[in-house]
Design a protein around this motif. Structure first.
Motif, PDB file in Angstrom:
ATOM      1  N   ASP A   3      54.736  25.073  47.410  1.00 42.50           N
ATOM      2  CA  ASP A   3      54.308  26.034  47.833  1.00 42.50           C
ATOM      3  C   ASP A   3      55.036  26.779  46.539  1.00 42.50           C
ATOM      4  OD1 ASP A   3      53.722  25.956  50.241  1.00 42.50           O
ATOM      5  OD2 ASP A   3      55.661  26.521  51.113  1.00 42.50           O
ATOM      6  N   GLU A   4      55.802  26.039  46.096  1.00 40.15           N
ATOM      7  CA  GLU A   4      56.859  26.583  44.702  1.00 40.15           C
ATOM      8  C   GLU A   4      55.974  26.641  43.135  1.00 40.15           C
ATOM      9  OE1 GLU A   4      60.513  26.119  41.456  1.00 40.15           O
ATOM     10  OE2 GLU A   4      60.334  25.338  42.954  1.00 40.15           O
ATOM     11  N   SER A   5      54.405  25.592  43.130  1.00 40.42           N
ATOM     12  CA  SER A   5      54.353  24.660  41.760  1.00 40.42           C
ATOM     13  C   SER A   5      53.048  25.860  42.143  1.00 40.42           C
ATOM     14  CB  SER A   5      53.833  23.127  41.512  1.00 40.42           C
ATOM     15  OG  SER A   5      53.306  22.787  43.082  1.00 40.42           O
ATOM     16  N   LYS A   6      52.455  26.010  42.936  1.00 37.06           N
ATOM     17  CA  LYS A   6      50.949  26.569  43.601  1.00 37.06           C
ATOM     18  C   LYS A   6      51.614  28.053  43.098  1.00 37.06           C
ATOM     19  CE  LYS A   6      51.169  27.878  48.104  1.00 37.06           C
ATOM     20  NZ  LYS A   6      50.183  27.616  49.719  1.00 37.06           N
ATOM     21  N   GLN A   7      52.609  28.509  43.405  1.00 43.23           N
ATOM     22  CA  GLN A   7      52.044  29.871  42.926  1.00 43.23           C
ATOM     23  C   GLN A   7      52.747  30.071  41.858  1.00 43.23           C
ATOM     24  OE1 GLN A   7      52.482  32.333  45.797  1.00 43.23           O
ATOM     25  NE2 GLN A   7      51.353  33.909  43.616  1.00 43.23           N
ATOM     26  N   LEU A   8      53.370  29.476  41.069  1.00 44.19           N
ATOM     27  CA  LEU A   8      53.655  29.030  39.514  1.00 44.19           C
ATOM     28  C   LEU A   8      52.116  29.018  38.529  1.00 44.19           C
ATOM     29  CD1 LEU A   8      56.600  26.449  38.929  1.00 44.19           C
ATOM     30  CD2 LEU A   8      56.667  29.349  38.403  1.00 44.19           C
ATOM     31  N   VAL A   9      51.974  28.269  39.228  1.00 43.34           N
ATOM     32  CA  VAL A   9      49.974  28.273  38.526  1.00 43.34           C
ATOM     33  C   VAL A   9      49.332  29.398  38.618  1.00 43.34           C
ATOM     34  CG1 VAL A   9      47.934  26.638  38.395  1.00 43.34           C
ATOM     35  CG2 VAL A   9      50.308  25.666  38.391  1.00 43.34           C
ATOM     36  N   ALA A  10      49.099  29.570  40.322  1.00 37.75           N
ATOM     37  CA  ALA A  10      48.393  30.721  40.779  1.00 37.75           C
ATOM     38  C   ALA A  10      48.808  32.607  39.842  1.00 37.75           C
ATOM     39  CB  ALA A  10      48.839  31.369  42.008  1.00 37.75           C
ATOM     40  N   ASP A  11      50.491  32.532  39.482  1.00 39.72           N
ATOM     41  CA  ASP A  11      50.634  33.578  38.299  1.00 39.72           C
ATOM     42  C   ASP A  11      50.358  33.610  37.403  1.00 39.72           C
ATOM     43  OD1 ASP A  11      51.813  34.393  41.278  1.00 39.72           O
ATOM     44  OD2 ASP A  11      53.464  34.164  41.046  1.00 39.72           O
ATOM     45  N   ALA A  12      49.721  32.305  36.698  1.00 42.01           N
ATOM     46  CA  ALA A  12      49.990  32.317  35.441  1.00 42.01           C
ATOM     47  C   ALA A  12      48.364  31.907  34.738  1.00 42.01           C
ATOM     48  CB  ALA A  12      50.152  30.874  34.671  1.00 42.01           C
ATOM     49  N   VAL A  13      47.297  32.126  36.365  1.00 45.69           N
ATOM     50  CA  VAL A  13      45.849  32.491  35.980  1.00 45.69           C
ATOM     51  C   VAL A  13      45.873  33.839  35.466  1.00 45.69           C
ATOM     52  CG1 VAL A  13      43.747  32.047  37.088  1.00 45.69           C
ATOM     53  CG2 VAL A  13      45.099  30.216  37.267  1.00 45.69           C
ATOM     54  N   ASP A  14      44.502  34.316  34.446  1.00 44.31           N
ATOM     55  CA  ASP A  14      44.185  35.620  34.265  1.00 44.31           C
ATOM     56  C   ASP A  14      43.673  35.703  35.315  1.00 44.31           C
ATOM     57  OD1 ASP A  14      43.651  37.333  33.379  1.00 44.31           O
ATOM     58  OD2 ASP A  14      42.786  36.410  31.190  1.00 44.31           O
ATOM     59  N   THR A  15      43.550  36.736  36.144  1.00 44.93           N
ATOM     60  CA  THR A  15      43.412  37.849  37.202  1.00 44.93           C
ATOM     61  C   THR A  15      42.955  39.082  36.704  1.00 44.93           C
ATOM     62  OG1 THR A  15      45.115  38.228  38.479  1.00 44.93           O
ATOM     63  CG2 THR A  15      44.291  35.812  39.229  1.00 44.93           C
ATOM     64  N   SER A  16      43.060  38.998  35.411  1.00 46.95           N
ATOM     65  CA  SER A  16      42.784  41.105  34.746  1.00 46.95           C
ATOM     66  C   SER A  16      41.879  41.678  34.855  1.00 46.95           C
ATOM     67  CB  SER A  16      43.427  40.991  33.832  1.00 46.95           C
ATOM     68  OG  SER A  16      42.899  40.136  32.774  1.00 46.95           O
ATOM     69  N   GLY A  17      40.976  40.200  35.589  1.00 47.31           N
ATOM     70  CA  GLY A  17      39.315  41.024  35.273  1.00 47.31           C
ATOM     71  C   GLY A  17      38.925  41.641  36.727  1.00 47.31           C
ATOM     72  N   PHE A  18      39.429  41.746  38.352  1.00 42.97           N
ATOM     73  CA  PHE A  18      39.555  42.117  38.779  1.00 42.97           C
ATOM     74  C   PHE A  18      39.810  43.366  39.120  1.00 42.97           C
ATOM     75  CE2 PHE A  18      40.098  37.427  40.655  1.00 42.97           C
ATOM     76  CZ  PHE A  18      38.856  37.340  40.575  1.00 42.97           C
ATOM     77  N   ALA A  19      40.832  43.890  37.901  1.00 43.76           N
ATOM     78  CA  ALA A  19      41.244  45.453  37.929  1.00 43.76           C
ATOM     79  C   ALA A  19      40.260  46.075  37.875  1.00 43.76           C
ATOM     80  CB  ALA A  19      42.133  46.047  36.260  1.00 43.76           C
ATOM     81  N   ARG A  20      38.820  46.055  37.589  1.00 41.75           N
ATOM     82  CA  ARG A  20      37.595  46.005  38.008  1.00 41.75           C
ATOM     83  C   ARG A  20      37.354  47.479  39.570  1.00 41.75           C
ATOM     84  NH1 ARG A  20      35.616  41.885  36.829  1.00 41.75           N
ATOM     85  NH2 ARG A  20      33.341  41.219  38.152  1.00 41.75           N
ATOM     86  N   PHE A  21      37.886  46.207  40.074  1.00 41.11           N
ATOM     87  CA  PHE A  21      37.477  46.736  41.517  1.00 41.11           C
ATOM     88  C   PHE A  21      38.766  47.582  42.322  1.00 41.11           C
ATOM     89  CE2 PHE A  21      35.231  42.685  41.187  1.00 41.11           C
ATOM     90  CZ  PHE A  21      34.265  43.273  41.176  1.00 41.11           C
ATOM     91  N   GLY A  22      39.337  47.468  41.487  1.00 42.34           N
ATOM     92  CA  GLY A  22      40.355  48.474  41.888  1.00 42.34           C
ATOM     93  C   GLY A  22      41.709  47.954  41.701  1.00 42.34           C
ATOM     94  N   GLU A  23      42.943  49.423  42.289  1.00 30.14           N
ATOM     95  CA  GLU A  23      44.573  48.616  42.560  1.00 30.14           C
ATOM     96  C   GLU A  23      44.546  48.238  43.974  1.00 30.14           C
ATOM     97  OE1 GLU A  23      46.979  52.201  42.721  1.00 30.14           O
ATOM     98  OE2 GLU A  23      47.120  52.677  40.635  1.00 30.14           O
ATOM     99  N   GLU A  24      43.674  48.131  44.568  1.00 32.29           N
ATOM    100  CA  GLU A  24      43.632  47.181  45.545  1.00 32.29           C
ATOM    101  C   GLU A  24      43.336  46.170  45.967  1.00 32.29           C
ATOM    102  OE1 GLU A  24      43.499  49.237  49.988  1.00 32.29           O
ATOM    103  OE2 GLU A  24      43.014  51.508  48.919  1.00 32.29           O
ATOM    104  N   ALA A  25      42.828  45.740  44.758  1.00 31.11           N
ATOM    105  CA  ALA A  25      42.104  43.749  44.933  1.00 31.11           C
ATOM    106  C   ALA A  25      43.316  42.606  45.891  1.00 31.11           C
ATOM    107  CB  ALA A  25      41.592  43.785  43.229  1.00 31.11           C
ATOM    108  N   LEU A  26      42.885  42.032  45.556  1.00 30.15           N
ATOM    109  CA  LEU A  26      43.872  40.563  46.528  1.00 30.15           C
ATOM    110  C   LEU A  26      43.121  40.058  45.610  1.00 30.15           C
ATOM    111  CD1 LEU A  26      44.637  41.316  50.023  1.00 30.15           C
ATOM    112  CD2 LEU A  26      45.791  42.733  48.121  1.00 30.15           C
ATOM    113  N   PRO A  27      43.793  39.043  44.328  1.00 25.76           N
ATOM    114  CA  PRO A  27      43.029  37.917  44.232  1.00 25.76           C
ATOM    115  C   PRO A  27      43.851  37.048  45.286  1.00 25.76           C
ATOM    116  CG  PRO A  27      44.096  39.064  42.406  1.00 25.76           C
ATOM    117  CD  PRO A  27      44.034  39.878  43.757  1.00 25.76           C
ATOM    118  N   LEU A  28      42.994  35.743  44.522  1.00 27.43           N
ATOM    119  CA  LEU A  28      43.128  34.733  45.792  1.00 27.43           C
ATOM    120  C   LEU A  28      42.999  33.150  44.905  1.00 27.43           C
ATOM    121  CD1 LEU A  28      41.469  35.701  48.906  1.00 27.43           C
ATOM    122  CD2 LEU A  28      43.566  35.199  47.958  1.00 27.43           C
TER     123      LEU A  28
END
Length: 935
Positions: A403-428
């Protein structure tokens, strides 16, 4: 013996106790006896200088167990170890090698060495006194650990009831032999030809000693190749023989031609060296599984005793070695220049340290279930109840790391490209922690919105607002913005909480959904990013219509495989590329079992019951674009138990091959619900069967006829795809020829042009039937009533009454399974997907990336973890085939070195100009590479 070098005869007496941590008594009752034994040992060593030394059974856990109760004697214990009067290591526990994973075998050796090293000494003895068969790769593992020997009790000589040994033809001419692994590694093998108790309870009375030693000296000389004779002064839970020095003085008086020494393994092995050993010892190759015996004393059916334990173990091992370790290693690499960064992105300093201490604790807790009498399911009921708790404890630690390590990696992934879909985008983020690129169905539970208690709203208001949230107009997209078909399940409003490192727990309510979809081409040891989005632009990203996998009421077809279900629930699976069909798959078989936790025994003259011809209820249970499932229900009945004669035979300990009991005429229901699933891009057919067992004294198997012409088959073993004969040896008398497996068993045509692989999760017993069809039979349940072995020990819970669920996969393939990808598919089948939700943000890791990229035909990836000594990443592979291979590893901005199973630093390996490594791999070789980031 004519080949024996004519030196003076020496009797090496090694004091020991074989300490089954739990077995015919619960753990704590054995524990109390251990405290008494260790107290006596320390007192004896202090009082009597002539009592030279004691071998502590090759397992360091004894030290932990003792000091847990006797911490005040730690200093005294440490002193005796430093003086070489107590010999410890090299293992943490004495495991059953076949029922514990490849990596678990190595963690056992690694942690045992680490624990022993803290006391300043490690006994370099390949100690396998009572392992229920020995793995073929043991010589290579020992050599990589700096151990040139293996001392063992089973595998090349008949060992039967109550561990009695018998005279017979066997593979070695002497108790000393050369054991060769499939890669060619060799060690000196020492067989306990007269068992590890052949020097037990030496008499001090002269008359008794004369009778004793006349027999014992002759017994040892019968098998020894030299005049160095080994006597093991101890046995299972054997108390210390405190008067051994006096017994040896008596022996020296009676036999002046013999040197009696209170010895140790180091001295004994040294004495065998030089000119003592004959020039041409027998060479025994590969697995040692007592195949050249009558087949009644192999203890192989411990692989199916209490199957639920094997399933829990498989899950726990996999979670640690195939999920938690690689994810923690990737998280540890953040800020250390690891692979997988996006183009032009610079690594930032990470604060996550690989939790070696937690991994050691989790592994130790799991391995406390790995001794042969524990994981084999052949102890009293109290032992196995405690095992369930240990499995849960280890799992909870592993889950916390994940749980800890997967979240650390997930939070280090560049998901900024989904911002074009609006504030409610849920990156996974979907994580593939296996060693091969992967696709398949994945389910992610996501919080669409959270409202924390700290926001000041009443619980009623929080819940009301979340219920009112509109979930419509949303689609799932990948990192490129392409729509992905998804099934959305509204899970409603759920309570949750965070546990921050710097604040009190933070409770919240959340609106949750479960998103299920087909992930595709997720890199090996890597990740792929998706997002559930809602915006005006999302309308143009609607997922395209996809064809159903269902073809009528009883057929599934994904373009690679076709599955057809017959009236009796059997399957025909067709490999569409070749057109080859495998018929009559998935017949359930039930037979009586009047054996015990160690060995299966079918009642004489009994005909097996099967579901062949039994009309089944069949329906389509799932029809989604990513997966389709057909449900098959067999409403069956089987005999309720064995008859009254069986109770009498158990009560009077009738040797199980000689039992005459039958099953009763009364029947009980056995309803089996089977879900047969095919995924959109799947290369195998998944089978999940559940049933409530109400019968006693029986065995249930699933049968898969292959109809392939082959005299051998292949089974996943420890760092090896073992090649085994379909026909047993001429000496074999047991009607059953069951075997061990780890991830799969495979029958392929002799020219390897095609084959059928049956993968499993925690189903460690199979048999290739001699039925003219080379049917693969996998044991799903074995219900027995007693421990067996040396006495009368009822084990009613070994009947395994109640609910059960099992999982298998049918994988047809063309060509060699090691090359075609069938074996990789089987390995991946055991490993769960991991996922994490994150926010839309910039990050140092690319949306699609991997920690390491590698390739190598016929190689299997085994592990990724961090070296505690130098902080580098440790990557391990093994060659699935008996022919050379080549490993290619991308390692830019890194230094690379060869390591071993103990993670020692070896030779530096040169990288190419592009930062890649090309390394030749020998047949069946286990290779470990250390990688250190250079910037």
């Amino acid at each position: 013996m004519e080949n024996r070098v004519q030196t003076r005869r020496k009797a090496h007496i090694i004091s020991h106790t074989h300490w089954d941590r739990e077995w015919y008594l619960p753990y704590e009752k054995h524990h109390v006896r251990l405290i008494r034994l260790m107290d006596t040992l320390l007192d004896t060593l202090k009082r009597d200088d002539e009592y030279r030394s004691f071998f502590l059974d090759g397992q360091t856990i004894i030290l932990e167990d003792y000091l847990q109760v006797r911490p005040e004697r730690r200093e005294e214990l440490e002193q005796r170890i430093k003086e070489n009067r107590i010999f410890i290591g090299p293992w943490y526990i004495l495991q059953d090698a076949f029922l514990t994973s490849s990596e678990a075998n190595l963690r056992n050796l690694l942690i045992g060495h680490q624990d022993a090293a803290r006391y300043g000494t490690i006994s370099k003895v390949g100690y396998f006194p009572d392992t229920f068969g020995n793995i073929g790769q043991a010589p290579q593992i020992m050599r990589q650990a700096g151990i040139g020997n293996a001392v063992f009790g089973r595998g090349v000589k008949p060992t039967g009831f109550n561990n009695t040994v018998a005279d017979s033809e066997f593979e070695s001419s002497y108790s000393e032999l050369i054991w060769e692994g499939p890669d060619g590694s060799r060690v000196l093998g020492i067989l306990f030809a007269n068992w590890y108790s052949n020097g037990n309870e030496v008499p001090t009375d002269e008359a008794a000693a004369k009778e004793y030693w006349d027999r014992k000296l002759a017994d040892a000389e019968k098998y020894a190749s030299t005049n160095q004779l080994l006597y093991m002064n101890g046995c299972d839970h054997q108390p210390i023989q405190t008067d051994l020095p006096e017994a040896m003085r008596v022996a020296r008086k009676l036999y002046p031609d013999t040197d009696f020494v209170h010895s140790n393994f180091a001295d004994y092995l040294a004495a065998l060296g030089g000119d003592e050993l004959p020039a041409h010892l027998s060479v025994v190759k590969g697995e040692l599984r007592s195949q050249r015996t009558d087949g009644w004393g192999t203890l192989v059916n411990t692989a199916s005793a209490r199957v639920y334990l094997k399933q829990m173990n498989q899950h726990g091992q996999t979670l640690l070695e195939k999920v938690a370790e690689p994810l923690a290693a990737i998280a540890h690499g953040l800020g250390r220049g690891e692979q997988g960064k996006g183009q032009g992105q610079e690594a930032t300093l990470g604060s996550y340290s690989y939790p070696h201490h937690l991994f050691t604790y989790a592994w130790k807790t799991l391995m406390q279930n790995h001794p042969h009498d524990s994981i084999c399911g052949c102890s009293v009921d109290e032992v196995h109840r405690e095992m369930v708790t240990r499995f849960e404890k280890s799992k909870h630690v592993a889950e916390s790391i994940v749980d800890e390590s997967k979240q650390l990696v997930a939070d280090a992934v560049d998901t900024s490209g989904f911002a074009r879909f609006g504030e409610e985008a849920l990156p996974l983020i979907a994580f593939n922690t296996t060693g091969w690129k992967r696709g398949g169905t994945i389910s992610i539970v996501a919080d669409v919105r959270r409202i924390y208690y700290r926001e000041g709203l009443s619980p009623e208001e929080m819940i009301s607002r979340l219920k009112a949230l509109d979930l419509g107009g949303r689609v799932l997209v990948d990192a490129e913005g392409a729509a992905v078909p998804v099934k959305v399940e509204d899970l409603g409003v759920q309570f949750g909480y965070d546990l921050p490192d710097d604040a009190f727990r933070q409770a919240y309510w959340a609106r949750q959904v479960r998103l299920t979809f087909a992930a595709s081409d997720v890199p090996a040891l890597g990740w792929k990013t998706y997002a559930w989005v809602k915006s005006a632009s999302a309308a143009s990203a609607a997922a395209p219509e996809a064809a159903s996998i269902v073809r009528g009421e009883r057929t599934l077809d994904n373009g690679t495989l076709r599955v057809e279900v017959a009236d009796d629930g059997t399957l025909t699976v067709t490999d569409l590329a070749s057109g080859h069909a495998y018929r009559d798959l998935l017949v359930y078989e039930d037979t009586g079992d009047i054996g015990n936790e160690y060995m299966y025994k079918q009642p004489e003259g009994e005909e097996a019951l099967t579901t062949r011809g039994l009309a089944a209820e069949i329906r389509v249970a799932c029809d989604e674009v990513y997966r389709a499932t057909i449900e098959i229900v067999h409403r069956w009945a089987v005999p309720a138990s064995a008859d009254a004669l069986f109770e009498e035979e158990k009560q009077y300990a009738v040797y199980f091959p000689e039992r005459k009991a039958q099953r009763v005429a009364e029947t009980v229901p056995l309803t089996i619900r089977t879900l047969v699933s095919l995924e959109k891009d799947g290369k195998g057919v998944a089978v999940r069967a559940s049933f409530n067992n109400q019968a006693k004294d029986h065995r249930v198997r699933a049968l898969f006829p292959t109809d392939l012409q082959a005299s051998v088959h292949r089974a996943d073993a420890i760092f090896e795809v073992a090649v085994r004969d379909n026909e047993p040896a001429a000496e074999w008398q047991n009607p059953s020829n069951a075997q061990h497996q780890q991830a799969f068993v495979d029958v392929s045509e002799a020219d390897l042009s095609r084959g059928l692989t049956i993968a499993n999760k925690g189903l460690n017993e199979y048999e290739v039937l001699r039925d003219g069809r080379n049917t693969i039979a996998v044991t799903l349940l074995r219900s027995v009533a007693e421990l067996g072995d040396w006495g009368v020990f009822p084990t009613p819970e070994a009947q395994c009454l109640g609910d059960h669920e099992v999982e298998l996969m049918i994988i047809p393939h063309e060509g060699d399974g090691a090359v075609s990808g069938a074996y990789a598919e089987a390995y991946q089948f055991q490993v769960p997907w991991t996922s994490a939700q994150t926010g839309a943000h910039q990050g140092q890791l690319a949306p699609v990336g991997a920690a390491y990229a590698w390739e190598g035909e016929g190689l299997a990836f085994s592990s990724l973890k961090i070296n505690e000594k130098d902080g580098g990443a440790m990557l391990r592979w093994f060659n699935l085939r008996q022919q050379p291979a080549e490993l290619k590893l991308a390692a830019p901005n890194a230094s690379v070195y060869r390591s071993d199973v103990l993670e020692n630093r070896g030779e530096a390996l040169a990288l190419g100009a592009d930062g890649s490594l090309s390394l030749p791999i020998g047949p069946c070789e286990i290779v470990t590479i250390g990688v250190e980031a250079t910037k």
